[in-house]
Design a protein around this motif. Structure first.
Motif, mmCIF file in Angstrom:
data_model
loop_
_atom_site.group_PDB
_atom_site.id
_atom_site.type_symbol
_atom_site.label_atom_id
_atom_site.label_comp_id
_atom_site.label_asym_id
_atom_site.label_seq_id
_atom_site.Cartn_x
_atom_site.Cartn_y
_atom_site.Cartn_z
ATOM 1 N N PRO A 15 -29.903 28.906 29.458
ATOM 2 C CA PRO A 15 -30.204 29.720 30.639
ATOM 3 C C PRO A 15 -31.274 30.761 30.341
ATOM 4 O O PRO A 15 -31.385 31.256 29.224
ATOM 5 C CB PRO A 15 -28.861 30.388 30.962
ATOM 6 N N VAL A 16 -32.033 31.080 31.363
ATOM 7 C CA VAL A 16 -33.078 32.097 31.225
ATOM 8 C C VAL A 16 -32.434 33.453 31.478
ATOM 9 O O VAL A 16 -31.803 33.661 32.515
ATOM 10 C CB VAL A 16 -34.219 31.838 32.232
ATOM 11 N N LYS A 17 -32.582 34.360 30.526
ATOM 12 C CA LYS A 17 -32.005 35.697 30.667
ATOM 13 C C LYS A 17 -33.103 36.730 30.481
ATOM 14 O O LYS A 17 -34.084 36.494 29.779
ATOM 15 C CB LYS A 17 -30.913 35.918 29.625
ATOM 16 N N VAL A 18 -32.902 37.881 31.087
ATOM 17 C CA VAL A 18 -33.858 38.966 30.947
ATOM 18 C C VAL A 18 -33.736 39.523 29.532
ATOM 19 O O VAL A 18 -32.640 39.814 29.051
ATOM 20 C CB VAL A 18 -33.584 40.067 31.992
ATOM 21 N N GLN A 19 -34.864 39.654 28.860
ATOM 22 C CA GLN A 19 -34.861 40.142 27.485
ATOM 23 C C GLN A 19 -34.638 41.651 27.462
ATOM 24 O O GLN A 19 -35.118 42.381 28.318
ATOM 25 C CB GLN A 19 -36.198 39.811 26.813
ATOM 26 N N GLY A 20 -33.913 42.113 26.453
ATOM 27 C CA GLY A 20 -33.760 43.540 26.244
ATOM 28 C C GLY A 20 -32.497 44.137 26.825
ATOM 29 O O GLY A 20 -32.218 45.313 26.590
ATOM 30 N N TYR A 21 -31.719 43.384 27.577
ATOM 31 C CA TYR A 21 -30.482 43.911 28.127
ATOM 32 C C TYR A 21 -29.310 43.407 27.313
ATOM 33 O O TYR A 21 -29.289 42.280 26.853
ATOM 34 C CB TYR A 21 -30.305 43.496 29.587
#
Length: 136
Positions: A28-34
């Motif tokens: 899955p594509v996830k937002v980086q940095g969280y």
């Protein structure tokens, strides 16, 4: 003009289905940095039996599968956006009823448009060269 055979159309449809399956297996594509700062929930043995939040393991596709998927995605670039969406919905396993509702037409009309889109793909020289040189 050469009419594409049913075998070639079935092979293209199979390659599209394999590409959709490979796309489903990608991570899955996830937002980086969280990240999550909440503490993990410690569950009792009884609560673990009832837990539904466990996802089945997803095995990532091999590089060969990803290359084949990207190749098929290059093929569908020659189609109109509506035909591209129709072909991809069918490759993902949607039924003709859901597809016909999405496009606002009858099931047989959706099927004919799908066949026409596969025929357009079969006529493309890039697809012909790939199908002739591949060992499926």
């Amino acid at each position: 003009m050469n009419e594409p055979t049913d075998i070639a159309l079935e092979e293209i449809a199979a390659r599209l289905s394999a590409a959709a399956h490979t796309a489903r297996r990608l991570p899955p594509v996830k937002v980086q940095g969280y990240f999550n700062l909440w503490p993990t929930i410690v569950r009792s043995r009884f609560e673990m039996l009832e837990a539904d939040d466990r996802e089945p393991p997803r095995f990532p596709p091999s590089p060969r599968d990803i290359e084949a998927m990207l190749e098929v995605m290059r093929w569908v670039q020659c189609l109109e956006p509506q035909a591209r969406h129709l072909v991809w919905m069918r490759a993902k396993g949607y039924g003709w009823g859901a597809i016909s509702k999405r496009f606002g037409c009858d099931r047989t009309t959706a099927w004919r448009r799908w066949k026409a889109a596969l025929g357009t793909l079969a006529e493309q020289s890039v697809v012909k060269n790939t199908l002739n040189s591949s060992e499926l």
